[in-house]
Design an enzyme around this catalytic site. Sequence first.
Site, PDB file in Angstrom:
ATOM      1  N   TYR A 241       4.333  -3.604  -9.099  1.00 15.14           N
ATOM      2  CA  TYR A 241       3.037  -4.190  -9.470  1.00 15.14           C
ATOM      3  C   TYR A 241       3.055  -4.839 -10.845  1.00 15.14           C
ATOM      4  O   TYR A 241       2.137  -5.544 -11.210  1.00 15.14           O
ATOM      5  CB  TYR A 241       1.960  -3.107  -9.439  1.00 15.14           C
ATOM      6  CG  TYR A 241       1.407  -2.835  -8.056  1.00 15.14           C
ATOM      7  CD1 TYR A 241       0.241  -3.461  -7.630  1.00 15.14           C
ATOM      8  CD2 TYR A 241       2.048  -1.967  -7.178  1.00 15.14           C
ATOM      9  CE1 TYR A 241      -0.295  -3.216  -6.377  1.00 15.14           C
ATOM     10  CE2 TYR A 241       1.524  -1.720  -5.917  1.00 15.14           C
ATOM     11  CZ  TYR A 241       0.355  -2.341  -5.521  1.00 15.14           C
ATOM     12  OH  TYR A 241      -0.162  -2.104  -4.281  1.00 15.14           O
TER      13      TYR A 241
ATOM     14  N   ASN B  86     -13.054   2.877  -5.829  1.00 14.58           N
ATOM     15  CA  ASN B  86     -12.885   3.683  -4.633  1.00 14.58           C
ATOM     16  C   ASN B  86     -12.972   5.160  -4.994  1.00 14.58           C
ATOM     17  O   ASN B  86     -12.008   5.758  -5.443  1.00 14.58           O
ATOM     18  CB  ASN B  86     -11.513   3.319  -4.042  1.00 14.58           C
ATOM     19  CG  ASN B  86     -11.281   3.949  -2.698  1.00 14.58           C
ATOM     20  OD1 ASN B  86     -12.137   4.673  -2.170  1.00 14.58           O
ATOM     21  ND2 ASN B  86     -10.121   3.684  -2.131  1.00 14.58           N
TER      22      ASN B  86
ATOM     23  N   LYS C 248      -3.197  -0.425 -12.140  1.00 12.50           N
ATOM     24  CA  LYS C 248      -4.016   0.474 -12.957  1.00 12.50           C
ATOM     25  C   LYS C 248      -3.279   0.865 -14.231  1.00 12.50           C
ATOM     26  O   LYS C 248      -3.878   1.053 -15.278  1.00 12.50           O
ATOM     27  CB  LYS C 248      -4.372   1.731 -12.161  1.00 12.50           C
ATOM     28  CG  LYS C 248      -5.293   1.455 -10.994  1.00 12.50           C
ATOM     29  CD  LYS C 248      -5.488   2.714 -10.161  1.00 12.50           C
ATOM     30  CE  LYS C 248      -6.313   2.423  -8.919  1.00 12.50           C
ATOM     31  NZ  LYS C 248      -5.597   1.540  -7.976  1.00 12.50           N
TER      32      LYS C 248
ATOM     33  N   GLU D 272       0.840  -1.193   0.000  1.00 11.21           N
ATOM     34  CA  GLU D 272       0.000   0.000   0.000  1.00 11.21           C
ATOM     35  C   GLU D 272       0.879   1.248   0.000  1.00 11.21           C
ATOM     36  O   GLU D 272       2.017   1.209   0.459  1.00 11.21           O
ATOM     37  CB  GLU D 272      -0.887   0.020   1.246  1.00 11.21           C
ATOM     38  CG  GLU D 272      -1.912  -1.097   1.313  1.00 11.21           C
ATOM     39  CD  GLU D 272      -3.045  -0.932   0.317  1.00 11.21           C
ATOM     40  OE1 GLU D 272      -3.103   0.107  -0.367  1.00 11.21           O
ATOM     41  OE2 GLU D 272      -3.867  -1.859   0.212  1.00 11.21           O
TER      42      GLU D 272
ATOM     43  N   TYR E 240      -7.133   4.473 -21.415  1.00 12.67           N
ATOM     44  CA  TYR E 240      -7.678   4.107 -20.107  1.00 12.67           C
ATOM     45  C   TYR E 240      -7.086   5.035 -19.054  1.00 12.67           C
ATOM     46  O   TYR E 240      -5.860   5.248 -19.026  1.00 12.67           O
ATOM     47  CB  TYR E 240      -7.341   2.647 -19.780  1.00 12.67           C
ATOM     48  CG  TYR E 240      -7.917   2.227 -18.456  1.00 12.67           C
ATOM     49  CD1 TYR E 240      -9.262   1.898 -18.344  1.00 12.67           C
ATOM     50  CD2 TYR E 240      -7.132   2.238 -17.305  1.00 12.67           C
ATOM     51  CE1 TYR E 240      -9.813   1.565 -17.124  1.00 12.67           C
ATOM     52  CE2 TYR E 240      -7.679   1.906 -16.073  1.00 12.67           C
ATOM     53  CZ  TYR E 240      -9.025   1.573 -15.993  1.00 12.67           C
ATOM     54  OH  TYR E 240      -9.569   1.261 -14.775  1.00 12.67           O
TER      55      TYR E 240
END
Length: 360
Positions: free
Chosen positions: A196, A224, A285, A165, A270
């Site tokens: 990631y 979120n 993402k 995180e 995106y």
Amino acid sequence: MAHQISSRVCRNVFITVAVLMCFSVIFYTYYMPTVNWLKWPTVSRSDSCRDICINALKMPNQTERVNNTCTVKITSTTNLLTQAEPVTKTDPDTILLMWPLGRKFYLGSCSSLYNIHGCRLTDNRSLFNNAHGVMFHHRDIHGNLSNMPTLPRPLFQKWIWMNMESPSRTVKRSALNNLFNLTASYRLDSDIPVPYGRLLEKTGEKTTYRIPHKNKLVCWIVSNWKAKYNRTQYYETFKQHIRIETYGRGFSKNISNEDYLNVVSSCKFYLAFENSIHKDYITEKAYRPLVLGTVPVVLGPPRENYEKLIPGNAFIHVDDFSSPKELAEHLKLLDQNEDLYRQYFTWREHYVTREGSGSV
Ligand SMILES: *[C@@H]1O[C@H](CO)[C@@H](O)[C@H](O)[C@H]1NC(C)=O
Ligand SMILES: *[C@@H]1O[C@H](CO)[C@@H](O)[C@H](O)[C@H]1NC(C)=O
Ligand SMILES: *[C@@H]1O[C@H](CO)[C@@H](O)[C@H](O)[C@H]1NC(C)=O
Ligand SMILES: *[C@@H]1O[C@H](CO)[C@@H](O)[C@H](O)[C@H]1NC(C)=O
Ligand SMILES: *[C@@H]1O[C@H](CO)[C@@H](O)[C@H](O)[C@H]1NC(C)=O
Ligand SMILES: *[C@@H]1O[C@H](CO)[C@@H](O)[C@H](O)[C@H]1NC(C)=O
Ligand SMILES: *[C@@H]1O[C@H](CO)[C@@H](O)[C@H](O)[C@H]1NC(C)=O
């Protein structure tokens, strides 16, 4: 003495390799993704092993010392790893304990999957006194340390702090100061960096990439939603200048895994907007659109930071434009000009994208 040093180094490499190897498993357990990336066709297992081993061998003070007595066995025929040829086991098993903090790990497939020998991954606390490495997941540690080991630590044992995180979403626990020997996180300066995703240089013949069929211009899937996020503010202005297809819980439009893949690949762009802006905090993402054949428009750390992980011509950074309006104009231009749009795919001649560190 020489032997001791060498076997210590060997063990360090082992812990690192094991951690990286099984990171996908841990990752998978903790960050159950909205999309099952393990199903995605990417790179073969031996490549994955090679990749992970290279990373481990690059660790400071280990590269030069690693030698064939290390029990890492690599099945790939690549000559990239001449230092680590298949060898037989010489040391007792290295034990890496995933300290169970309330969740169950799935450890079953690690060794067979990656053909790593001489390493045992376990979540059995009874092995604490024998474990060379013990890994803890930050988010699951109680502030009062009540779920941490209480036995004295064996002298040889290393504690590994793992956290994926960002600082904005991490509770600071001062009780954890000076407890750990190694860090494992998305930060590239971690002892065990686990971004990631990452790009691998393509080997073999050059193939032309076929861009998936597109029927939407800009898409955004958000679960979120918080007004205070930088990305929310950007979006509010941006949407006044360009049409954005929105999905996800943030827009009360649930989306299934399958739809997720289809939606992302059917959009020309995106919005890969991170929830908070921190050094190296570049998440799935940004990687998922790269995997799925879509150009990510990123909002996060500065462009230079992205370029440490992703080729500069693979994405568009919001900071490249002085305003959301200018960005919207650029995207509309690319929508009209196929040649310009294709420029964002040329990197694919040289790289393949992989999401999740060490995942198959
Ligand atoms: C490799 O390590 C072993 C001990 O584990 C040592 O005996 C041997 O000399 C080393 N070989 C090289 C080439 O450094
Ligand atoms: C790692 O290598 C550097 C430079 O070679 C050296 O200064 C440092 O002491 C080494 N660290 C360990 C833990 O061996
Ligand atoms: C944990 O390890 C101990 C000691 O090796 C063993 O006796 C026990 O059966 C193990 N527990 C589980 C659940 O595997
Ligand atoms: C420690 O914290 C946990 C979680 O907050 C709580 O359930 C537990 O009762 C606490 N234990 C002690 C000894 O204070
Ligand atoms: C790990 O860190 C702790 C706390 O700083 C230290 O006491 C211990 O000696 C270290 N262990 C190893 C194996 O480096
Ligand atoms: C994010 O938003 C905060 C508060 O609105 C602002 O202070 C900060 O500069 C923004 N960060 C970036 C990188 O835009
Ligand atoms: C959206 O999907 C999640 C996970 O499948 C589910 O838990 C949730 O209830 C769904 N929400 C709505 C509004 O359908």
